[in-house]
Write an enzyme that holds these catalytic residues in place. Structure first.
Site, PDB file in Angstrom:
ATOM      1  N   ILE A  34       0.846  -1.203   0.000  1.00 11.42           N
ATOM      2  CA  ILE A  34       0.000   0.000   0.000  1.00 11.42           C
ATOM      3  C   ILE A  34       0.874   1.243   0.000  1.00 11.42           C
ATOM      4  O   ILE A  34       0.655   2.189  -0.767  1.00 11.42           O
ATOM      5  CB  ILE A  34      -0.939   0.005   1.227  1.00 11.42           C
ATOM      6  CG1 ILE A  34      -1.996  -1.098   1.092  1.00 11.42           C
ATOM      7  CG2 ILE A  34      -1.618   1.367   1.384  1.00 11.42           C
ATOM      8  CD1 ILE A  34      -2.812  -1.311   2.354  1.00 11.42           C
ATOM      9  N   ARG A  53       5.991  -7.495  16.692  1.00 12.03           N
ATOM     10  CA  ARG A  53       6.453  -8.326  17.796  1.00 12.03           C
ATOM     11  C   ARG A  53       5.467  -9.483  18.000  1.00 12.03           C
ATOM     12  O   ARG A  53       4.301  -9.410  17.640  1.00 12.03           O
ATOM     13  CB  ARG A  53       6.580  -7.525  19.096  1.00 12.03           C
ATOM     14  CG  ARG A  53       5.252  -6.940  19.610  1.00 12.03           C
ATOM     15  CD  ARG A  53       4.711  -7.738  20.783  1.00 12.03           C
ATOM     16  NE  ARG A  53       3.403  -7.235  21.206  1.00 12.03           N
ATOM     17  CZ  ARG A  53       2.271  -7.780  20.842  1.00 12.03           C
ATOM     18  NH1 ARG A  53       2.253  -8.788  20.013  1.00 12.03           N
ATOM     19  NH2 ARG A  53       1.118  -7.305  21.277  1.00 12.03           N
ATOM     20  N   SER A  59       4.765 -13.651  28.632  1.00  6.60           N
ATOM     21  CA  SER A  59       3.774 -12.598  28.447  1.00  6.60           C
ATOM     22  C   SER A  59       2.396 -13.192  28.148  1.00  6.60           C
ATOM     23  O   SER A  59       1.374 -12.681  28.608  1.00  6.60           O
ATOM     24  CB  SER A  59       4.219 -11.674  27.310  1.00  6.60           C
ATOM     25  OG  SER A  59       3.288 -10.632  27.111  1.00  6.60           O
ATOM     26  N   LYS A  63      -0.907 -12.762  30.563  1.00 10.02           N
ATOM     27  CA  LYS A  63      -2.160 -12.195  30.073  1.00 10.02           C
ATOM     28  C   LYS A  63      -3.317 -13.147  30.312  1.00 10.02           C
ATOM     29  O   LYS A  63      -4.429 -12.727  30.669  1.00 10.02           O
ATOM     30  CB  LYS A  63      -2.061 -11.849  28.594  1.00 10.02           C
ATOM     31  CG  LYS A  63      -3.336 -11.220  28.052  1.00 10.02           C
ATOM     32  CD  LYS A  63      -3.078 -10.205  26.981  1.00 10.02           C
ATOM     33  CE  LYS A  63      -4.326  -9.385  26.686  1.00 10.02           C
ATOM     34  NZ  LYS A  63      -4.099  -8.370  25.648  1.00 10.02           N
ATOM     35  N   ARG A  66      -4.303 -12.705  33.848  1.00  8.34           N
ATOM     36  CA  ARG A  66      -5.013 -11.448  34.081  1.00  8.34           C
ATOM     37  C   ARG A  66      -6.458 -11.523  33.599  1.00  8.34           C
ATOM     38  O   ARG A  66      -7.360 -10.991  34.233  1.00  8.34           O
ATOM     39  CB  ARG A  66      -4.308 -10.277  33.384  1.00  8.34           C
ATOM     40  CG  ARG A  66      -3.016  -9.840  34.006  1.00  8.34           C
ATOM     41  CD  ARG A  66      -2.608  -8.449  33.538  1.00  8.34           C
ATOM     42  NE  ARG A  66      -2.529  -8.337  32.096  1.00  8.34           N
ATOM     43  CZ  ARG A  66      -1.443  -8.636  31.385  1.00  8.34           C
ATOM     44  NH1 ARG A  66      -0.361  -9.079  31.996  1.00  8.34           N
ATOM     45  NH2 ARG A  66      -1.453  -8.483  30.074  1.00  8.34           N
ATOM     46  N   GLU A 148      -3.119  -7.938  15.880  1.00 15.21           N
ATOM     47  CA  GLU A 148      -3.509  -6.602  16.340  1.00 15.21           C
ATOM     48  C   GLU A 148      -2.585  -5.579  15.675  1.00 15.21           C
ATOM     49  O   GLU A 148      -1.362  -5.723  15.706  1.00 15.21           O
ATOM     50  CB  GLU A 148      -3.395  -6.467  17.850  1.00 15.21           C
ATOM     51  CG  GLU A 148      -3.863  -5.091  18.337  1.00 15.21           C
ATOM     52  CD  GLU A 148      -3.594  -4.855  19.812  1.00 15.21           C
ATOM     53  OE1 GLU A 148      -4.561  -4.717  20.571  1.00 15.21           O
ATOM     54  OE2 GLU A 148      -2.398  -4.799  20.188  1.00 15.21           O
ATOM     55  N   GLU A 163       5.284   7.628  27.988  1.00 18.47           N
ATOM     56  CA  GLU A 163       4.318   7.389  29.064  1.00 18.47           C
ATOM     57  C   GLU A 163       4.482   5.991  29.632  1.00 18.47           C
ATOM     58  O   GLU A 163       4.365   5.775  30.844  1.00 18.47           O
ATOM     59  CB  GLU A 163       2.894   7.582  28.522  1.00 18.47           C
ATOM     60  CG  GLU A 163       1.813   7.620  29.597  1.00 18.47           C
ATOM     61  CD  GLU A 163       1.244   6.263  29.925  1.00 18.47           C
ATOM     62  OE1 GLU A 163       0.555   6.128  30.954  1.00 18.47           O
ATOM     63  OE2 GLU A 163       1.481   5.308  29.149  1.00 18.47           O
TER      64      GLU A 163
END
Length: 205
Positions: A34, A53, A59, A63, A66, A148, A163
Site C-alpha cells: 500500500i 512483535r 507474556s 495475560k 489477568r 492486532e 508514558e
C-alpha cells in the site's frame, strides 16, 4: 493441552508460534505494498515505519492469568494480540487512509476497530487499533490468524513510548497530579499533529 508443557519444549514452542510469525509477514507485506503504491502515485510515503512483535511465552501466560482464562491452547486461541504490529504514520489523515485501504483487501477479516484518536483513553493515549484475521497457508490447510495493528502518528508514538516508561518502569508511583500532566502533554501533542497536518495540506496546494 497445557501451555506450560508446550513452552517447556523449544521445538513445540516454535511450531506453535509459526502461524503468528507468518501472519506478521503477511500484514507487513500488504502494508508495504500500500505504501509503495501511494508513493508511486503521489511521490509521498505515508508510513514512517513498521514495528512488529510476538508475545513471549511468559507474556502470554501473564495475560491469560489477568483475563482469568485457562492456560491451555483453548485459552491461547481467545487472545487476539499474540501477533502485533505498530504502524507509525506522518499525519492523522494517513492513519485513516492506510487503515481503509488495508481493510479493503478481500482476504482480510476485520474483527474489531477501536478509535482512540477521536476518543482517547482516560490516560490520554491516542491510536487506532485494528484486530484482523489473515489467511495463513499451512501444509494442513488454510487457517486464519488474528493480528492486532496499532496505527499512530510520530507524536502519538513518542507520547505512548515515554508514558509507558514513566508509568510502568518508574520506581516511584505515579500520582494523580503527574497523570494530569501526562494527559496535558498528550493534548498538546494532538494539537501539534493537527497543525502539522494543516501545514502539509497547505504546502501541497
Amino acid at each position: 493441552m497445557e501451555l506450560m508443557e508446550i513452552f517447556d519444549n523449544i521445538k513445540e514452542t516454535r511450531k506453535l508460534m509459526h502461524p503468528y510469525r507468518s501472519a506478521i509477514e503477511v500484514v507487513t507485506t500488504k502494508l508495504h505494498n500500500i505504501d509503495d503504491e501511494l508513493k508511486c502515485e503521489n511521490g509521498y510515503s505515508p508510513i514512517h515505519n513498521i514495528q512488529s512483535r510476538i508475545k513471549t511465552p511468559q507474556s502470554i501466560i501473564d495475560k491469560l492469568k489477568r483475563k482469568k482464562l485457562p492456560i491451555t491452547l483453548e485459552g491461547l486461541n481467545q487472545l487476539n494480540d499474540i501477533a502485533g504490529l505498530r504502524v507509525v504514520c506522518h499525519y492523522i489523515n494517513d492513519i485513516q487512509y492506510i487503515s481503509q485501504l488495508f481493510i479493503m483487501n478481500e482476504d482480510i477479516q476485520l474483527i474489531k476497530k477501536e478509535n482512540y484518536i477521536d476518543y482517547p483513553k482516560e490516560s490520554g493515549y491516542r491510536s487506532l487499533h485494528l484486530v484482523v484475521k489473515v489467511p495463513i497457508y499451512l501444509k494442513t490447510g488454510v487457517t486464519y490468524v488474528p493480528v492486532e495493528i496499532q496505527l499512530r502518528t510520530i507524536s502519538m508514538d513518542s507520547w505512548a513510548s515515554l508514558e509507558h516508561v514513566l508509568s510502568y518502569k518508574s520506581e516511584q508511583p505515579i500520582d494523580i497530579e503527574i497523570r494530569e500532566r501526562l494527559k496535558k502533554c498528550a493534548r498538546k501533542m494532538a494539537e501539534v499533529d493537527l497543525e502539522m497536518q494543516k501545514i502539509s495540506q497547505e504546502l501541497k496546494k
